[in-house]
Design a protein around this motif. Structure first.
Motif, short mmCIF file in Angstrom:
data_model
loop_
_atom_site.label_atom_id
_atom_site.label_comp_id
_atom_site.label_asym_id
_atom_site.label_seq_id
_atom_site.Cartn_x
_atom_site.Cartn_y
_atom_site.Cartn_z
N LEU A 161 75.05 54.84 -2.90
CA LEU A 161 75.68 54.87 -4.23
C LEU A 161 75.04 55.91 -5.13
O LEU A 161 75.73 56.62 -5.87
CB LEU A 161 75.56 53.48 -4.87
CG LEU A 161 76.64 52.46 -4.49
CD1 LEU A 161 76.24 51.07 -4.93
CD2 LEU A 161 77.97 52.83 -5.11
N ALA A 162 73.70 55.98 -5.05
CA ALA A 162 73.00 56.97 -5.89
C ALA A 162 73.44 58.38 -5.52
O ALA A 162 73.73 59.20 -6.41
CB ALA A 162 71.49 56.82 -5.69
N LEU A 163 73.52 58.64 -4.20
CA LEU A 163 73.97 59.98 -3.78
C LEU A 163 75.41 60.22 -4.19
O LEU A 163 75.81 61.33 -4.52
CB LEU A 163 73.81 60.13 -2.26
CG LEU A 163 72.39 60.23 -1.71
CD1 LEU A 163 72.42 60.37 -0.19
CD2 LEU A 163 71.65 61.42 -2.30
N ALA B 255 59.67 54.88 -8.67
CA ALA B 255 60.68 55.93 -8.43
C ALA B 255 61.97 55.36 -7.85
O ALA B 255 63.07 55.71 -8.29
CB ALA B 255 60.12 57.00 -7.50
N GLY B 256 61.83 54.46 -6.90
CA GLY B 256 63.02 53.99 -6.19
C GLY B 256 63.82 52.92 -6.93
O GLY B 256 65.04 52.81 -6.72
N ILE B 257 63.14 52.15 -7.77
CA ILE B 257 63.87 51.05 -8.42
C ILE B 257 63.82 51.15 -9.96
O ILE B 257 64.86 51.19 -10.62
CB ILE B 257 63.32 49.68 -7.95
CG1 ILE B 257 63.55 49.51 -6.43
CG2 ILE B 257 64.00 48.53 -8.72
CD1 ILE B 257 62.93 48.27 -5.83
N ALA B 258 62.60 51.20 -10.53
CA ALA B 258 62.48 51.12 -12.00
C ALA B 258 63.21 52.26 -12.72
O ALA B 258 63.98 52.01 -13.66
CB ALA B 258 61.00 51.08 -12.39
N ILE B 259 62.96 53.49 -12.28
CA ILE B 259 63.57 54.64 -12.99
C ILE B 259 65.11 54.62 -12.85
O ILE B 259 65.82 54.69 -13.86
CB ILE B 259 62.95 55.98 -12.52
CG1 ILE B 259 61.49 56.05 -12.98
CG2 ILE B 259 63.74 57.18 -13.06
CD1 ILE B 259 60.71 57.24 -12.45
N SER C 179 72.40 62.21 -20.32
CA SER C 179 72.79 63.55 -19.87
C SER C 179 72.79 63.63 -18.34
O SER C 179 72.17 62.81 -17.66
CB SER C 179 71.80 64.58 -20.42
OG SER C 179 70.54 64.37 -19.84
N HIS C 180 73.46 64.66 -17.82
CA HIS C 180 73.55 64.86 -16.38
C HIS C 180 72.18 65.08 -15.75
O HIS C 180 71.90 64.63 -14.65
CB HIS C 180 74.46 66.04 -16.05
CG HIS C 180 75.92 65.67 -16.17
ND1 HIS C 180 76.92 66.47 -15.73
CD2 HIS C 180 76.52 64.56 -16.68
CE1 HIS C 180 78.09 65.89 -15.97
NE2 HIS C 180 77.85 64.73 -16.55
N SER C 181 71.32 65.82 -16.50
CA SER C 181 70.00 66.12 -15.94
C SER C 181 69.19 64.83 -15.75
O SER C 181 68.45 64.69 -14.75
CB SER C 181 69.26 67.11 -16.83
OG SER C 181 69.24 66.63 -18.14
N VAL C 182 69.35 63.89 -16.67
CA VAL C 182 68.63 62.60 -16.52
C VAL C 182 69.20 61.84 -15.33
O VAL C 182 68.46 61.24 -14.55
CB VAL C 182 68.74 61.76 -17.82
CG1 VAL C 182 68.14 60.36 -17.62
CG2 VAL C 182 68.05 62.46 -18.97
N GLN C 183 70.51 61.88 -15.19
CA GLN C 183 71.15 61.20 -14.05
C GLN C 183 70.69 61.81 -12.73
O GLN C 183 70.40 61.09 -11.77
CB GLN C 183 72.67 61.27 -14.18
CG GLN C 183 73.22 60.25 -15.17
CD GLN C 183 74.72 60.35 -15.30
OE1 GLN C 183 75.29 61.43 -15.28
NE2 GLN C 183 75.36 59.21 -15.47
N ILE C 184 70.61 63.13 -12.70
CA ILE C 184 70.17 63.80 -11.47
C ILE C 184 68.71 63.43 -11.17
O ILE C 184 68.34 63.18 -10.02
CB ILE C 184 70.37 65.34 -11.58
CG1 ILE C 184 71.88 65.64 -11.53
CG2 ILE C 184 69.66 66.09 -10.44
CD1 ILE C 184 72.28 67.01 -11.98
N PHE C 185 67.90 63.37 -12.25
CA PHE C 185 66.50 62.96 -12.08
C PHE C 185 66.44 61.56 -11.45
O PHE C 185 65.64 61.30 -10.54
CB PHE C 185 65.79 62.99 -13.43
CG PHE C 185 64.38 62.47 -13.39
CD1 PHE C 185 63.38 63.16 -12.71
CD2 PHE C 185 64.05 61.27 -14.02
CE1 PHE C 185 62.09 62.67 -12.66
CE2 PHE C 185 62.76 60.77 -13.97
CZ PHE C 185 61.77 61.47 -13.28
N ALA C 186 67.31 60.67 -11.94
CA ALA C 186 67.34 59.30 -11.41
C ALA C 186 67.74 59.29 -9.93
O ALA C 186 67.19 58.52 -9.13
CB ALA C 186 68.31 58.43 -12.22
N ILE C 187 68.69 60.16 -9.57
CA ILE C 187 69.14 60.23 -8.16
C ILE C 187 68.00 60.72 -7.27
O ILE C 187 67.75 60.18 -6.19
CB ILE C 187 70.37 61.15 -8.03
CG1 ILE C 187 71.57 60.54 -8.75
CG2 ILE C 187 70.73 61.39 -6.55
CD1 ILE C 187 72.71 61.52 -9.00
#
Lengths: 254, 317
Positions: free
Chosen positions: B190-192, B260-264, B279-287
């Motif tokens: 889902l993240a990807l 990294a894998g769950i909390a963020i 923002s998209h950059s934050v979403q990409i960071f989360a992915i």
């Protein structure tokens, strides 16, 4: 007919004769041992004793290694021996992980190095290539010297009684701690030992039903101290056959 | 009688205490770790993509499994060119062996997935085909989707079962492990998928984030239960769990898996409730964090796989 072994832990003198005999018989590379001796200290009231536990493939009747092998390279023969067909093994190492006794070894390139690095191969190593080629990238383990049994049976020899058809480690054991024979025959020496000496299997709780049994195996207890004759070797009538067997093998190469 | 205070000629003292499995994590074993991670990522992404009818997601998921996971596992094999021996009809081992089943499922998935990708592409980008041909393609596409969907699920779960079968490693030898791995795999997919949606569009990112949120919460519950369960088990399983929580593997576990894998990713998916759209950059960071967590989870599970010692229980008596 189901081959099995009984190991009398109280008789074992930690001479490593079985380890050496196996190495010679199967031309094992330096970093691999099919037979292993676990030895450790036990301390009780400032008295320290060393206990030995001889282990090898248990030839389990419910072997996890057979269940996990993706190519059926590991298989059970009709005589109960769990054998590996190296030509079928793909080297996935699942059996190495799944064996609860850790009696399997993956033969990687680094394990098949010369006995003397940066020197030419010894005569023994050269003979290995001809007589018992080990395939890099496959898994290996003790096979109860199945080749000796297969050679001896057609000649009418009885494994466990006739030395030529008996596993090399059993032949070599000076303390007579190892007994080999047919588990299906109630009159065989192994069957009698199992009943009379109340032999136990290593980790019977795994449900693997090993064909290797132990007697006097109260590990850590004082009862495991070897009897006087085993410690002094006074009961030994025949000296190690390791040297004899080595000479026999080398004489065949001439 | 004389006693010695020293061990001598001890070749195999490793078998009297819990010892780590190394075959699947050290040296060449790193390839198994990577192939399991890519299996999880690829199958998760493909599964989510076919549910959402996203061709690009399915293509990337398929490539991760067939183009990365399979070659990694192939290279790991001691005799790679004999791999076909693990497939029916050359063996009947699939009846008992999870690794044989895995090879079989992945091979079937490679075939069905490829057909599905081709037919879905033809439907998405029609090239003036006859209507009867298009109708046939539709039928083939749906059939391939169902078959690829089934085989991709089986490919996703076999790694977990392959490990949980091993009685020798008590930490793995639990029915919880395949569930933990499967759930984590779907969450990773889902993240990807969010990433694919951000790049290619055509995906409801908000909906995906909502589902990810639920899966991450389930992930926390499953991993916590799995670890707690291990501490109730054998001494060896307890040792594995302890090593993850406070031992040598605490860093990859807490930083990699937990943070990294769950909390963020969880914090980022919850952020819109409190801070409006992120923002998209934050979403990409989360992915990226979520994907790093996938690597860390498999690393941790494989690296704390301790063998149950042969004589341990007797020694403790």
């Amino acid at each position: 007919m189901k081959w099995g072994m009984v190991i009398d832990l109280a008789k074992c003198m930690r001479c490593h004769g079985c380890v050496a005999a196996c190495r010679i018989e199967h031309f094992l590379p330096f970093s691999i041992a099919w037979v292993k001796l676990i030895a450790y200290e036990v301390e009780d009231k400032n008295v320290v004793d060393v206990t030995t536990y001889a282990v090898r493939c248990n030839q389990c009747k419910e072997a996890p290694c057979i269940d996990v092998c993706p190519t059926e390279a590991t298989h059970r023969r009709d005589d109960g021996i769990v054998d590996i067909n190296s030509d079928l093994c793909i080297g996935c190492r699942y059996c190495v992980i799944a064996c609860p006794y850790q009696n399997r070894t993956f033969l990687s390139k680094d394990k098949l190095v010369n006995y003397f690095p940066n020197h030419a191969k010894t005569r023994f190593e050269k003979m290995r290539e001809k007589k018992y080629p080990h395939q890099i990238g496959t898994t290996e383990k003790c096979n109860f010297c199945a080749e000796r049994i297969d050679e001896g049976l057609p000649k009418g020899l009885k494994p466990g009684q006739d030395r030529a058809a008996t596993p090399a480690c059993v032949n070599t054991c000076q303390a007579r701690a190892l007994t080999f024979g047919d588990l299906d025959d109630p009159n065989s020496e192994v069957s009698k030992l199992i009943v009379e000496r109340k032999a136990t299997q290593l980790h019977a709780d795994y449900g693997t039903d090993p064909s290797v049994y132990y007697v006097d195996g109260k590990i850590g207890g004082k009862s495991n101290i070897a009897p006087e004759d085993a410690r002094t070797g006074s009961h030994i009538k025949e000296f190690s056959s390791v040297e004899k067997r080595a000479k026999e093998i080398f004489s065949q190469s001439k | 009688m004389q006693h010695t205070r020293r061990q001598w000629m001890v070749q195999h003292e490793w078998m009297v205490k819990p010892m780590k499995q190394t075959e699947w994590i050290q040296g060449e074993g790193v390839l198994v770790w990577l192939s399991e991670v890519f299996s999880s990522l690829g199958t998760g992404l493909y599964l989510v993509s076919i549910f959402l009818n996203n061709w690009w997601g399915a293509l990337i998921g398929y490539f991760i499994v067939v183009g990365i996971k399979l070659p990694l596992h192939f290279v790991y094999l001691g005799r790679p060119f004999r791999f076909w021996r693990a497939l029916p009809p050359f063996t009947g081992a699939w009846r008992t062996s999870w690794i044989a089943r895995g090879f079989f499922f992945t091979t079937l998935y490679a075939g069905f997935g490829l057909i599905q990708l081709i037919t879905s592409y033809l439907i998405l980008y029609p090239t003036g085909l006859d209507s009867s041909v298009v109708n046939t393609i539709f039928v083939v596409d749906i059939t391939a989707k169902i078959l690829a969907g089934i085989t991709v699920v089986l490919t996703a779960i076999y790694c977990g079962f392959m490990m949980s079968f091993c009685k020798s490693v008590p930490f793995w030898n639990t029915g919880m492990l395949p569930i933990v791995i499967m759930n984590a795999g779907i969450a990773d997919g889902l993240a990807l998928m969010i990433g694919v949606g951000l790049y290619f569009g055509g995906v409801d990112v908000m909906m995906l984030e909502a589902v990810t949120r639920i899966l991450l919460l389930v992930n926390i519950l499953l991993i916590a239960t799995y670890l707690l369960n291990a501490t109730y088990g054998t001494d060896t399983a307890k040792l594995s769990a302890k090593e993850l929580i406070s031992g040598k593997n605490a860093l990859p576990f807490w930083v990699g898996v937990a943070i990294a894998g769950i909390a963020i990713p969880l914090a980022v998916s919850l952020a819109p409730y409190f801070m409006g759209e992120v923002s998209h950059s934050v979403q990409i960071f989360a992915i990226v964090c979520h994907t790093a967590g996938a690597f860390a989870l498999k690393y941790c599970i494989l690296n704390v796989g301790y063998y149950k010692p042969l004589l341990y229980s007797e020694m403790r008596k």
